[in-house]
Scaffold this motif. Structure first.
Motif, PDB file in Angstrom:
ATOM      1  N   ILE A 149       0.852  -1.185   0.000  1.00  0.00           N
ATOM      2  CA  ILE A 149       0.000   0.000   0.000  1.00  0.00           C
ATOM      3  C   ILE A 149       0.888   1.234   0.000  1.00  0.00           C
ATOM      4  CG2 ILE A 149      -1.731   1.313   1.291  1.00  0.00           C
ATOM      5  CD1 ILE A 149      -2.667  -1.400   2.428  1.00  0.00           C
ATOM      6  N   GLY A 150       0.619   2.146  -0.932  1.00  0.00           N
ATOM      7  CA  GLY A 150       1.403   3.369  -0.976  1.00  0.00           C
ATOM      8  C   GLY A 150       1.379   4.003  -2.342  1.00  0.00           C
ATOM      9  N   LEU A 151       2.392   4.829  -2.607  1.00  0.00           N
ATOM     10  CA  LEU A 151       2.534   5.488  -3.903  1.00  0.00           C
ATOM     11  C   LEU A 151       2.982   4.487  -4.951  1.00  0.00           C
ATOM     12  CD1 LEU A 151       4.416   8.737  -2.843  1.00  0.00           C
ATOM     13  CD2 LEU A 151       2.097   8.631  -3.734  1.00  0.00           C
ATOM     14  N   LEU A 152       2.440   4.615  -6.151  1.00  0.00           N
ATOM     15  CA  LEU A 152       2.916   3.790  -7.253  1.00  0.00           C
ATOM     16  C   LEU A 152       4.332   4.220  -7.588  1.00  0.00           C
ATOM     17  CD1 LEU A 152      -0.199   3.794  -9.615  1.00  0.00           C
ATOM     18  CD2 LEU A 152       0.511   2.028  -8.003  1.00  0.00           C
ATOM     19  N   GLY A 153       5.139   3.268  -7.998  1.00  0.00           N
ATOM     20  CA  GLY A 153       6.512   3.605  -8.336  1.00  0.00           C
ATOM     21  C   GLY A 153       7.291   2.415  -8.818  1.00  0.00           C
ATOM     22  N   GLN A 162      -4.831  -0.943  -7.480  1.00  0.00           N
ATOM     23  CA  GLN A 162      -6.187  -0.476  -7.213  1.00  0.00           C
ATOM     24  C   GLN A 162      -6.104   0.831  -6.428  1.00  0.00           C
ATOM     25  OE1 GLN A 162      -9.550  -1.775  -7.861  1.00  0.00           O
ATOM     26  NE2 GLN A 162      -9.840   0.342  -7.233  1.00  0.00           N
ATOM     27  N   LEU A 163      -6.702   1.891  -6.956  1.00  0.00           N
ATOM     28  CA  LEU A 163      -6.701   3.176  -6.268  1.00  0.00           C
ATOM     29  C   LEU A 163      -7.474   3.060  -4.955  1.00  0.00           C
ATOM     30  CD1 LEU A 163      -6.241   6.276  -6.190  1.00  0.00           C
ATOM     31  CD2 LEU A 163      -8.412   6.486  -7.420  1.00  0.00           C
ATOM     32  N   LEU A 164      -6.870   3.531  -3.860  1.00  0.00           N
ATOM     33  CA  LEU A 164      -7.528   3.527  -2.555  1.00  0.00           C
ATOM     34  C   LEU A 164      -8.085   4.906  -2.224  1.00  0.00           C
ATOM     35  CD1 LEU A 164      -4.992   1.362  -0.504  1.00  0.00           C
ATOM     36  CD2 LEU A 164      -7.143   0.637  -1.565  1.00  0.00           C
ATOM     37  N   GLU A 273      -2.443  16.595  -6.147  1.00  0.00           N
ATOM     38  CA  GLU A 273      -2.857  15.403  -5.408  1.00  0.00           C
ATOM     39  C   GLU A 273      -2.005  14.221  -5.857  1.00  0.00           C
ATOM     40  OE1 GLU A 273      -7.524  15.802  -4.245  1.00  0.00           O
ATOM     41  OE2 GLU A 273      -7.071  15.067  -6.243  1.00  0.00           O
ATOM     42  N   PHE A 274      -1.879  13.223  -4.998  1.00  0.00           N
ATOM     43  CA  PHE A 274      -1.211  11.988  -5.387  1.00  0.00           C
ATOM     44  C   PHE A 274      -2.062  10.805  -4.950  1.00  0.00           C
ATOM     45  CE2 PHE A 274       0.659  13.740  -1.517  1.00  0.00           C
ATOM     46  CZ  PHE A 274       0.544  12.712  -0.601  1.00  0.00           C
ATOM     47  N   LYS A 275      -1.862   9.700  -5.633  1.00  0.00           N
ATOM     48  CA  LYS A 275      -2.706   8.525  -5.422  1.00  0.00           C
ATOM     49  C   LYS A 275      -2.061   7.538  -4.469  1.00  0.00           C
ATOM     50  CE  LYS A 275      -4.426   8.835 -10.180  1.00  0.00           C
ATOM     51  NZ  LYS A 275      -4.436   8.178 -11.506  1.00  0.00           N
ATOM     52  N   ILE A 276      -2.841   7.059  -3.509  1.00  0.00           N
ATOM     53  CA  ILE A 276      -2.427   5.971  -2.647  1.00  0.00           C
ATOM     54  C   ILE A 276      -3.141   4.723  -3.160  1.00  0.00           C
ATOM     55  CG2 ILE A 276      -2.360   5.069  -0.306  1.00  0.00           C
ATOM     56  CD1 ILE A 276      -0.642   7.576  -0.772  1.00  0.00           C
ATOM     57  N   SER A 277      -2.375   3.702  -3.485  1.00  0.00           N
ATOM     58  CA  SER A 277      -2.923   2.521  -4.152  1.00  0.00           C
ATOM     59  C   SER A 277      -2.535   1.237  -3.439  1.00  0.00           C
ATOM     60  CB  SER A 277      -2.417   2.454  -5.604  1.00  0.00           C
ATOM     61  OG  SER A 277      -2.767   3.606  -6.326  1.00  0.00           O
ATOM     62  N   CYS A 301     -10.211   2.176   3.497  1.00  0.00           N
ATOM     63  CA  CYS A 301      -9.526   3.391   3.060  1.00  0.00           C
ATOM     64  C   CYS A 301     -10.490   4.397   2.461  1.00  0.00           C
ATOM     65  CB  CYS A 301      -8.442   3.047   2.050  1.00  0.00           C
ATOM     66  SG  CYS A 301      -7.021   2.184   2.765  1.00  0.00           S
ATOM     67  N   ARG A 302     -11.421   3.917   1.654  1.00  0.00           N
ATOM     68  CA  ARG A 302     -12.358   4.854   1.019  1.00  0.00           C
ATOM     69  C   ARG A 302     -13.369   5.414   2.017  1.00  0.00           C
ATOM     70  NH1 ARG A 302     -13.387   2.362  -5.080  1.00  0.00           N
ATOM     71  NH2 ARG A 302     -11.240   2.722  -5.785  1.00  0.00           N
TER      72      ARG A 302
END
Length: 308
Positions: A149-153, A162-164, A273-277, A301-302
């Protein structure tokens, strides 16, 4: 829906993932010429070139880049809807250990709600949280961790995501800090002394980049490994910190002790904004127990951070 061919959605997902007609053809078991014809149909359907020639390879257009994640999620949802329902999974009787790689901030602010949700539905499941020192995909590939779980990279194209929730950096300072007495301008913000969270020990982007564009620079006095550490120091000193908005509490723990004594403020310059996935290896994609875990984490998370 006679005018909609869902096979085009699958083909588009693979094309955008591979960035290559040949690679997409190989994954779908088609000839290169058949895949080229499919790309032509997709271009007509979307009104966009999607993939264009750059040297010997293909690169996505801005519209294709914007579509990539959405198409991937739609394809996965369609497959889930058309998959036969699994009636064999008895969640309450599951006896399994899941290893989840998370940041210190997630462990501080969201691990509790996740543990509660899992324990209520499946009391025999054991969760093992491990630190996230980097974004190396090897532990996912080798089965050392079940979920990240975290930033894509990660550079591994096969990893499922999956976007959280969406997150954004905000400023925090102790209650009564002089910066908070009046409008927080870029100049006043930059003039403060700062504590930053950085595993590598260098400055944090994009804040420093935004300040540089304004001809400003901040004085970084302390560097710590994680956001909870930065918040603790900001609470006990005149240093100012920048942390993800998710660190300020959530709908499940609005009175979290970590935010006591702190006041937050919007940074006085644009912050994206940044995505946590959630990320996992495709070999676990269809596993019923793993799918249940993913759905549980996503729901928590949602609910904790609904889209603003």
């Amino acid at each position: 829906m006679n005018d909609v061919d869902l096979n085009l959605l699958v083909a588009l997902d693979v094309l955008l993932a591979e960035g290559s007609v040949t690679g997409a053809a190989r994954r779908l078991g088609l000839s290169s010429s058949a895949m080229s014809r499919t790309l032509t149909r997709l271009r007509l359907a979307t009104g966009d070139p999607l993939l264009v020639r750059a040297g010997r390879g293909l690169v996505p257009t801005p519209h294709a880049t914007e579509l990539r994640e959405r198409v991937h999620e739609l394809t996965r949802d369609v497959r889930a809807v058309l998959r036969p329902q699994n009636t064999q999974l008895g969640v309450a009787a599951l006896e399994q250990t899941f290893t989840i790689r998370v940041s210190e901030a997630f462990l501080e602010f969201l691990a509790g709600p996740v543990v509660t949700a899992v324990a209520q539905a499946a009391p025999r499941i054991r969760l093992r949280f491990v630190a996230k020192p980097d974004k190396d995909a090897r532990p996912l590939r080798e089965g050392l961790i079940d979920l990240e779980i975290g930033l894509l990279g990660t550079s591994a194209p096969e990893i499922r995501t999956q976007l959280l929730f969406y997150d954004k950096l905000v400023g925090v300072a102790r209650i009564g800090h002089p910066l908070l007495a009046g409008t927080v301008t870029s100049e006043r913000y930059a003039a403060c002394n700062h504590v930053v969270a950085s595993k590598e020990g260098d400055r944090i982007e994009p804040i420093d980049g935004a300040l540089e564009k304004l001809g400003l620079a901040r004085a970084i006095m302390v560097v710590v490994p994680g956001y909870p550490d930065a918040m603790r120091i900001a609470r006990q000193s005149d240093l100012v910190a920048a942390v993800p908005r998710s660190c300020l509490g959530n709908t499940m723990a609005s009175d979290h002790a970590a935010t006591a004594g702190l006041e937050s403020f919007e940074l006085p310059f644009p912050m994206p904004e940044f995505k946590i996935s959630a990320m996992w290896h495709p070999r676990l994609d269809a596993d019923p127990a793993h799918r249940w875990l993913r759905d549980t984490v996503m729901s928590v998370c949602r609910a904790a951070y609904p889209r603003r």
